[in-house]
Design an enzyme around this catalytic site. Structure first.
Site, short mmCIF file in Angstrom:
data_model
loop_
_atom_site.label_atom_id
_atom_site.label_comp_id
_atom_site.label_asym_id
_atom_site.label_seq_id
_atom_site.Cartn_x
_atom_site.Cartn_y
_atom_site.Cartn_z
N CYS A 407 0.80 -1.22 0.00
CA CYS A 407 0.00 0.00 0.00
C CYS A 407 0.83 1.27 0.00
O CYS A 407 0.47 2.25 -0.64
CB CYS A 407 -0.99 0.00 1.16
SG CYS A 407 -0.20 -0.17 2.76
N HIS A 451 -2.46 0.73 7.00
CA HIS A 451 -2.72 0.98 5.59
C HIS A 451 -2.29 2.41 5.26
O HIS A 451 -2.09 3.24 6.16
CB HIS A 451 -4.22 0.78 5.32
CG HIS A 451 -4.56 0.69 3.86
ND1 HIS A 451 -3.90 -0.14 2.99
CD2 HIS A 451 -5.53 1.32 3.12
CE1 HIS A 451 -4.42 -0.03 1.79
NE2 HIS A 451 -5.42 0.86 1.84
N ASP A 467 -8.08 5.31 -2.88
CA ASP A 467 -7.21 4.22 -2.42
C ASP A 467 -6.70 3.44 -3.61
O ASP A 467 -7.39 2.57 -4.13
CB ASP A 467 -7.98 3.31 -1.46
CG ASP A 467 -7.06 2.29 -0.80
OD1 ASP A 467 -5.87 2.24 -1.17
OD2 ASP A 467 -7.53 1.55 0.08
#
Lengths: 656, 325
Positions: A407, A451, A467
């Site tokens: 991520c 994250h 995202d």
């Protein structure tokens, strides 16, 4: 302990055993040499078998004392504070055991044994660690009682049962004090141990590889309980540090990130929830994206973060409110626009070329965002926990050569792409997802849920969450980390089990529920909870004075109850079986027409009947004599009771 | 415990003849030195709990506070309702320790653990009473002087369960025991013993005295001839009668020991009595205050020793140490 200077003798083994238990209880938090020193001293005392102090022993004790204190000073540069203080306690515990010869010495070891339990709680209050602590406290109490049994008449079992009963009787008072004793927030004096090292959690910077290390940690980060139903998984973005400055490799927070914001947000989807945050020794508080209104002792910043005034060094409980749908910063002032567009010169030339082609194709900012996400989705990008090391410009290398990342790789390169395209953008770190615990009705978020994502500022709608990881691996967001099949083999076993429906998962969830309730009600019981509790009991904002009165009243009531209890327990009673036997005799005589007088004692009664009835005189005299000897003399025993019972059974009041 | 407090306490309670029940008002309790240490430890724990805002340390502190409080109740109730019965004490020689025997009764269904009974600073006797049980203790009391020994208060205390509290009761009984003079180490030679008797008095061997029977007591009979054992069964005492009035006798006489002070004389006479008894002589004791007719045997010996123990000087002054307090 009649004479406190009395020699301890063989009971030293018991004292040594609890000293060793205390040292072992603290072993996980101590340097190895400290535990070794203490256990060595204890073992030496047991092995030496000396009954009285020797000069050699004294020299040894003092040299070890110097070594121990010196070692602690060398490591901590102080003897104050939790780490060095507890180390000193362990060293002293060992050395005191080494020179324990009298009951007075043993008593000191007992006291230190209790203190090791308290010290262990300073390090760890999780239910899993409370159990061994409690066990050591019980063991210490048993040995304490064993030393106090001066008549040495009780077996170990009886001594243990005495100790346990005493502990059980202490619970009501402990509960009362626990609830009512005034709690003050914050430390009374600083001992300089706030900056604990090696605590895993989010960091205030982000560079490739940071978060993926965190993913492997199964430690809980926080738990959130909702009044109503929790938000769906894809909306569970827990906002942490917002990073706006990029130096070509690492993202840092900007100074805006700590400026308070006061205007309330407008929007819909308002949610209230409570969070129990594990200590991370940083200031940020996690909250659902986007938080509105800061809890007491915290501020909300210009970057929509919650910041605690003081670092979170203890487990912390707070209530928060969030808006799932809101417009943030509809206008972006020039300075902040510039901040969120800034890039070091010459960064990612290949990416810059790609972006300029998009700018030609798509006139709107939204079009460019969509193009970038499509790029991540359609090009062969892989979501992996073990990405290869990046060389050269990390964004270019990731976007065009390795294409394997986590991520932080996706959010970092996506934000750079946006800035290259002239769209204000920043990185947001935090946690995504969390597991719903149906037994305890809360969401459990672990470090492995860490994250990073991006926010872009779009004209007319303000900051919007994007995202990019979801574009590549939608399951990561929808189902959680354990479901990303390409990752499954990299993850520890528990992660895989976590999202299954197996019995193991149920057990784990059940345990976590108990632990959560424990944390929530016992460990996190502080000033706020105390006030809330008292308000629930009908006291409006009680002050110190009211608390003191309430406590005194409660203690007086409890003391009265306990006094009655103890007096009732110790009340004088005749041995019941003996009384029963005698009652049987009286009944036989009464049936035969020879009732006792109203104030006639056993002896008088027996003698009167016996002299009037020579046929039964011998038997009756025998019975009366035995009964009085047992009742008033020292003849009471099981055998004599049995004999008496038989005599009464065979006794015939009508015999001639 | 300060003497003044003890005296004040004893004025509140009557002196018992035979037994004392430890009621609530008879039992006193204070923390021991360990109790104060324990409180100090609690203070340290509480301070660290407050400083670190640590609920578990708070919990531990409060639990241990409860433990200490319950230890207080336990110590108190460990003595509550215990019945102390005075059994008796044997006579001793001055300088020895008299042992007063008591029977402790536990009237409750819980055991009593670690009860210690003692007199002044002499090591006492520690016992355990099972549920509804009894146990006997024998408590030493120092007997430095001859006479009637009436010990002042006894201390019955316990520190069970943890030694944090000292619960006690003072017990005073109306009881005495005889303290004989200490037998002097220097024993006069047996010859000298004999010479004090009648000129023709030879040694009388064992069994010289022929017991012939019992008769009713008459005023004027020697107390040592009373058959004490029969007294328990009858209301009027019987007196033993002996044959062989002409048996040889030895007289142990006060006047023979001139140039010595009273106590030394008594010590000498005490030694003589013991020696005469050991050699199975028939002996009598002649004191300025009275005469013990010749005789022999354990009862006779005791009568002689009692006379020595209770001897009051010519001026009628109290014997030293008699009837203390």
């Amino acid at each position: 302990m009649n004479d406190t200077r009395e020699r301890i003798g063989v009971r030293i083994h018991w004292v040594a055993a609890i000293a060793a238990l205390g040292a072992l209880l603290l072993a996980p938090h101590m340097k190895v040499w400290i535990t070794t020193l203490a256990l060595g001293a204890i073992a030496l005392r047991v092995a030496s078998r000396t009954a009285s102090p020797t000069l050699l022993g004294r020299i040894l004790t003092w040299s070890l004392m110097v070594v121990g204190t010196g070692g602690i000073l060398f490591e901590h540069h102080t003897l104050l504070g939790r780490g060095p203080g507890v180390s000193l306690l362990v060293v002293l515990l060992g050395l005191k055991t080494l020179e324990t010869f009298t009951f007075r010495d043993a008593f000191i070891v007992i006291m230190m044994g209790y203190m090791t339990v308290g010290a262990a709680f300073l390090f760890e209050q999780d239910l899993l660690y409370v159990i061994p602590g409690a066990a050591v406290a019980v063991a210490v109490t048993i040995v304490f009682l064993r030393l106090g049994d001066t008549s040495a008449a009780l077996s170990l079992r009886e001594q243990s049962s005495y100790a346990l009963r005493l502990l059980a009787l202490s619970v009501p008072l402990a509960l009362l004090l626990f609830v009512l004793f005034p709690r003050i927030s914050g430390p009374m004096w600083s001992l300089g141990d706030a900056a604990a090292s090696g605590v895993s959690g989010l960091s205030d910077t982000m560079s490739p590889g940071r978060i993926s290390q965190l993913i492997l940690s199964n430690e809980p980060a926080f738990r959130a309980s909702f009044e109503g139903s929790p938000p769906p998984r894809e909306l569970r973005y827990w906002r942490g540090p917002v990073l706006s400055r990029y130096d070509g490799r690492t993202w840092h927070p900007s100074w805006w990130a700590s400026i308070p914001r006061h205007e309330p947000l407008a929007g819909s989807g308002r949610l209230s929830y409570d969070i129990l945050l594990e200590p991370h020794h940083k200031q940020w508080l996690l909250a659902l994206d986007i938080p509105d209104r800061a809890p007491p002792g915290a501020i909300e910043t210009q970057t929509f973060q919650l910041l605690s005034i003081k670092p979170v060094t203890e487990r912390m409980r707070y209530s928060a409110e969030s808006l799932l749908d809101t417009e943030t910063d509809p206008q972006l002032p020039q300075r902040r626009r510039r901040l969120n567009l800034a890039l070091p010169p010459g960064v990612a030339p290949r990416a810059a070329a790609l972006v300029s082609s998009w700018r030609e194709q798509y006139p709107t900012a939204r079009g460019i965002v969509a193009a970038a996400l499509r790029h991540f989705r359609e090009e062969p990008f892989t979501y992996t926990l073990t990405p290869p090391a990046l060389s050269g410009d990390p964004v270019d290398d990731f976007l065009f050569s390795t294409r394997r990342g986590f991520c932080e790789h996706f959010s970092s390169s996506f934000t750079v792409l946006m800035r290259l395209a002239g769209i204000p953008a920043r990185v947001v770190t935090g946690y995504q997802g969390g597991e719903w615990n149906p037994i305890g009705n809360y969401i459990e978020v672990r470090q492995s849920d860490a994250h990073a994502w991006s926010e872009v500022w779009l004209e007319g709608s303000g900051w919007e969450r994007i995202d990019p990881t979801a574009a590549v691996s939608p399951e990561r967001v929808e189902l959680g980390i354990g479901s990303t099949t390409s990752l499954a083999s990299d993850l520890p076993f528990l992660f895989r089990a976590r999202y299954g429906a197996g019995i193991l998962n149920r057990l784990r969830q059940g345990w976590d529920t108990i632990n959560y309730q424990w944390q929530n009600w016992i460990v996190a019981y502080g000033p706020d909870r105390q006030m809330a509790m008292l308000e629930k009991l009908g006291f409006d904002n009680p002050g110190w004075r009211e608390l003191a009165w309430l406590m005194a009243l409660g203690m007086a009531l409890l003391a009265t109850l306990l006094t009655l209890f103890h007096f009732w327990r110790i009340r004088a009673v005749e041995p019941v079986p003996l009384k029963r036997v005698y009652v049987r005799l009286v009944r036989k005589l009464t049936t035969a027409g020879m009732p006792p007088g109203s104030s006639e004692g056993a002896l008088d009664f027996g003698e009167r009947i016996a002299s009037a009835n020579p046929g039964i005189a011998a038997d009756l005299r025998g019975i009366t004599e035995r009964y009085t000897a047992m009742r008033y003399g020292s003849a009471y025993s099981e055998e004599n009771l049995k004999d008496l019972r038989q005599r009464v059974r065979r006794f015939d009041p009508n015999a001639r | 415990m300060s003497e003044r407090f003890a005296d004040w306490v004893m004025r509140r309670h009557e002196v018992a003849h035979r037994e004392i029940v430890l009621h609530r008002r008879r039992i006193y309790i204070v923390p021991t030195r360990f109790g104060f240490y324990y409180a100090a430890m609690l203070a340290v724990l509480l301070a660290s709990a407050m400083n670190y805002n640590n609920s578990m340390v708070f919990g531990l502190t409060f639990l241990l506070a409860g433990l200490g409080t319950n230890a207080m109740w336990y110590a108190h109730r460990n003595l509550l309702n215990v019945r102390v019965e005075y059994l008796g004490a044997h006579p001793v020689f001055a300088g020895e320790e008299a042992r007063f025997r008591f029977r402790l009764h536990n009237p409750s269904r819980l055991p009593r653990v670690g009860l210690t009974m003692r007199w002044r600073d002499l090591p006492g006797s520690t016992t355990y009473l099972p549920p509804s049980g009894v146990d006997d203790v024998s408590v030493p009391v120092s007997a430095p002087f001859r006479g009637r020994l009436r010990p002042d208060r006894f201390l019955l205390f316990t520190r069970f369960p943890f030694g944090l509290f000292h619960a006690w009761s003072w017990l005073e009984f109306d009881m005495t025991t005889l303290v004989y003079p200490a037998p002097s180490a220097q024993a006069p030679p047996p010859a000298a013993l004999r010479s004090t008797g009648k000129p023709d008095g030879g040694a009388s061997g064992p069994g010289q005295e022929d017991f012939s029977g019992l008769r009713e007591y008459r005023v004027g009979d020697s107390m040592r001839r009373v058959a004490w054992k029969t007294l328990a069964r009858r209301e009027a005492p019987l007196v033993k009668q002996y044959d062989g009035a002409g048996a040889p006798e030895v007289w142990l006489t006060w006047e023979d020991l001139q140039a010595l002070d009273t106590e030394t004389r008594l010590s000498r006479l005490c030694r003589m009595v013991l020696q005469a008894e050991e050699e199975h002589l028939r002996y009598g004791l002649r004191l300025p205050t009275g005469i013990v007719d010749p005789g022999a045997g354990e009862l006779h010996k005791r009568a002689c020793l009692e006379a020595l123990a209770l001897y009051r000087g010519d001026k009628g002054a109290d014997a030293p140490g008699a009837a203390r307090r």
